[in-house]
Design a protein around this motif. Structure first.
Motif, PDB file in Angstrom:
ATOM      1  N   ALA A  72      62.413  52.902  35.555  1.00 49.46           N
ATOM      2  CA  ALA A  72      61.653  54.123  35.831  1.00 49.46           C
ATOM      3  C   ALA A  72      62.391  55.295  35.202  1.00 49.46           C
ATOM      4  O   ALA A  72      63.619  55.369  35.263  1.00 49.46           O
ATOM      5  CB  ALA A  72      61.518  54.339  37.336  1.00 49.46           C
ATOM      6  N   PHE A  77      57.008  54.267  33.455  1.00 46.02           N
ATOM      7  CA  PHE A  77      57.675  53.012  33.762  1.00 46.02           C
ATOM      8  C   PHE A  77      57.717  52.181  32.486  1.00 46.02           C
ATOM      9  O   PHE A  77      56.783  52.192  31.690  1.00 46.02           O
ATOM     10  CB  PHE A  77      56.907  52.232  34.838  1.00 46.02           C
ATOM     11  CG  PHE A  77      56.845  52.921  36.161  1.00 46.02           C
ATOM     12  CD1 PHE A  77      57.936  52.911  37.014  1.00 46.02           C
ATOM     13  CD2 PHE A  77      55.701  53.583  36.553  1.00 46.02           C
ATOM     14  CE1 PHE A  77      57.881  53.550  38.247  1.00 46.02           C
ATOM     15  CE2 PHE A  77      55.629  54.221  37.776  1.00 46.02           C
ATOM     16  CZ  PHE A  77      56.728  54.204  38.635  1.00 46.02           C
ATOM     17  N   LEU A  94      64.422  47.011  39.832  1.00 42.67           N
ATOM     18  CA  LEU A  94      64.125  48.306  39.233  1.00 42.67           C
ATOM     19  C   LEU A  94      65.338  49.211  39.269  1.00 42.67           C
ATOM     20  O   LEU A  94      66.153  49.138  40.189  1.00 42.67           O
ATOM     21  CB  LEU A  94      63.010  48.988  40.037  1.00 42.67           C
ATOM     22  CG  LEU A  94      61.718  48.184  40.199  1.00 42.67           C
ATOM     23  CD1 LEU A  94      61.121  48.422  41.560  1.00 42.67           C
ATOM     24  CD2 LEU A  94      60.738  48.534  39.121  1.00 42.67           C
ATOM     25  N   SER A  96      66.554  53.496  37.730  1.00 48.74           N
ATOM     26  CA  SER A  96      66.121  54.750  37.128  1.00 48.74           C
ATOM     27  C   SER A  96      67.183  55.235  36.157  1.00 48.74           C
ATOM     28  O   SER A  96      68.377  55.045  36.382  1.00 48.74           O
ATOM     29  CB  SER A  96      65.907  55.807  38.216  1.00 48.74           C
ATOM     30  OG  SER A  96      65.798  57.083  37.638  1.00 48.74           O
ATOM     31  N   HIS A 101      62.828  58.104  41.607  1.00 48.15           N
ATOM     32  CA  HIS A 101      61.401  57.852  41.443  1.00 48.15           C
ATOM     33  C   HIS A 101      60.948  56.928  42.570  1.00 48.15           C
ATOM     34  O   HIS A 101      61.759  56.366  43.305  1.00 48.15           O
ATOM     35  CB  HIS A 101      61.116  57.170  40.100  1.00 48.15           C
ATOM     36  CG  HIS A 101      61.468  58.012  38.908  1.00 48.15           C
ATOM     37  ND1 HIS A 101      60.674  59.028  38.460  1.00 48.15           N
ATOM     38  CD2 HIS A 101      62.554  57.990  38.085  1.00 48.15           C
ATOM     39  CE1 HIS A 101      61.240  59.591  37.391  1.00 48.15           C
ATOM     40  NE2 HIS A 101      62.393  58.986  37.160  1.00 48.15           N
ATOM     41  N   PHE A 103      58.174  53.539  43.383  1.00 43.50           N
ATOM     42  CA  PHE A 103      57.462  52.438  42.733  1.00 43.50           C
ATOM     43  C   PHE A 103      56.561  51.847  43.804  1.00 43.50           C
ATOM     44  O   PHE A 103      56.997  51.071  44.645  1.00 43.50           O
ATOM     45  CB  PHE A 103      58.457  51.401  42.210  1.00 43.50           C
ATOM     46  CG  PHE A 103      57.847  50.259  41.449  1.00 43.50           C
ATOM     47  CD1 PHE A 103      57.657  50.345  40.072  1.00 43.50           C
ATOM     48  CD2 PHE A 103      57.484  49.085  42.099  1.00 43.50           C
ATOM     49  CE1 PHE A 103      57.102  49.282  39.362  1.00 43.50           C
ATOM     50  CE2 PHE A 103      56.931  48.024  41.391  1.00 43.50           C
ATOM     51  CZ  PHE A 103      56.744  48.114  40.021  1.00 43.50           C
ATOM     52  N   ASN A 111      56.518  48.375  47.510  1.00 41.04           N
ATOM     53  CA  ASN A 111      56.839  49.797  47.531  1.00 41.04           C
ATOM     54  C   ASN A 111      58.343  49.950  47.694  1.00 41.04           C
ATOM     55  O   ASN A 111      58.929  49.370  48.600  1.00 41.04           O
ATOM     56  CB  ASN A 111      56.117  50.463  48.714  1.00 41.04           C
ATOM     57  CG  ASN A 111      56.277  51.962  48.725  1.00 41.04           C
ATOM     58  OD1 ASN A 111      56.905  52.551  47.844  1.00 41.04           O
ATOM     59  ND2 ASN A 111      55.706  52.587  49.739  1.00 41.04           N
ATOM     60  N   VAL A 114      63.279  54.215  43.784  1.00 41.18           N
ATOM     61  CA  VAL A 114      64.098  53.811  42.643  1.00 41.18           C
ATOM     62  C   VAL A 114      65.136  54.907  42.440  1.00 41.18           C
ATOM     63  O   VAL A 114      64.798  56.032  42.077  1.00 41.18           O
ATOM     64  CB  VAL A 114      63.238  53.614  41.384  1.00 41.18           C
ATOM     65  CG1 VAL A 114      64.081  53.050  40.262  1.00 41.18           C
ATOM     66  CG2 VAL A 114      62.062  52.696  41.676  1.00 41.18           C
ATOM     67  N   ILE A 134      50.156  51.123  39.758  1.00 45.11           N
ATOM     68  CA  ILE A 134      51.519  51.405  40.211  1.00 45.11           C
ATOM     69  C   ILE A 134      51.742  52.898  40.046  1.00 45.11           C
ATOM     70  O   ILE A 134      51.509  53.440  38.961  1.00 45.11           O
ATOM     71  CB  ILE A 134      52.561  50.626  39.379  1.00 45.11           C
ATOM     72  CG1 ILE A 134      52.335  49.118  39.517  1.00 45.11           C
ATOM     73  CG2 ILE A 134      53.973  51.004  39.802  1.00 45.11           C
ATOM     74  CD1 ILE A 134      53.161  48.299  38.539  1.00 45.11           C
ATOM     75  N   CYS A 136      54.303  56.466  40.934  1.00 45.70           N
ATOM     76  CA  CYS A 136      55.555  57.031  41.399  1.00 45.70           C
ATOM     77  C   CYS A 136      55.220  57.878  42.619  1.00 45.70           C
ATOM     78  O   CYS A 136      54.360  58.750  42.544  1.00 45.70           O
ATOM     79  CB  CYS A 136      56.179  57.887  40.307  1.00 45.70           C
ATOM     80  SG  CYS A 136      57.658  58.752  40.854  1.00 45.70           S
ATOM     81  N   SER A 148      52.638  56.528  35.987  1.00 47.71           N
ATOM     82  CA  SER A 148      51.974  55.355  36.564  1.00 47.71           C
ATOM     83  C   SER A 148      52.091  54.177  35.612  1.00 47.71           C
ATOM     84  O   SER A 148      52.517  54.314  34.467  1.00 47.71           O
ATOM     85  CB  SER A 148      50.500  55.656  36.836  1.00 47.71           C
ATOM     86  OG  SER A 148      49.814  55.809  35.607  1.00 47.71           O
TER      87      SER A 148
END
Ligand code: CUA
Length: 158
Positions: A72, A77, A94, A96, A101, A103, A111, A114, A134, A136, A148
């Motif tokens: 992210a 993404f 995941l 960042s 962020h 997810f 959910n 990040v 998906i 943020c 997204s």
């Protein structure tokens, strides 16, 4: 001084409550209740693209299940489109490269936050094939609202 019985009773009750609240705080801290929910795995957010854990982004499957690796960043993404099989456990990993962020796979229980410096991980099963959005869900800057991606849950093979 003569303190009435009920006055004493309530003073003791309040005292016991205070001790109980302090005990829950102490037990909570001692039990490392402040750790992230999944696990603690750190990463240098300035070197994500060179890190072998995030070199192969996207979906990989083996006999243990499916893993999705994604990054992210402001305001996207990578990868932007993710394909996973339905009815099988999918583990998301995941991180960042800049700020915090979110997810969130809309309409599912997928959910996580990040957080730069950490690897977020969760596992879930998608029962219903289809296309999912998906988003943020942590405000991350001026273009947060366009951040997204797309998740495509495919009918699993035999
Ligand atoms: Cu990324 Cu909001």
């Amino acid at each position: 001084m003569n303190v009435p019985f009920y006055e004493k009773l309530w003073m003791w009750a309040a005292g016991i409550l205070i001790v109980a609240f302090l005990a829950t705080i102490i037990v909570g801290v001692a039990g490392s209740a402040l750790a992230p929910p999944s696990h603690v795995e750190t990463i240098d957010p300035t070197k994500v693209w060179a890190d072998p854990r995030f070199a192969n982004r996207g979906t990989t499957s083996d006999e243990h299940g499916t893993t999705v690796v994604a990054v992210a960043m402001m305001f996207a993404f990578e990868p932007n489109e993710i394909r996973v099989p339905a009815g099988r456990p999918v583990t998301f990993r995941l991180t960042s490269t800049d700020v915090i962020h979110g997810f969130q796979i809309v309409g599912t229980n997928g959910n996580t936050m990040v957080v730069p410096g950490y690897v977020s991980q969760f596992t879930t099963v998608f029962r219903t094939p289809g296309e999912y959005l998906i988003v943020c869900n942590e405000y991350c800057g001026l273009a947060h609202h366009v951040m997204s991606a797309k998740l495509i849950v495919e009918e699993a093979g035999p």
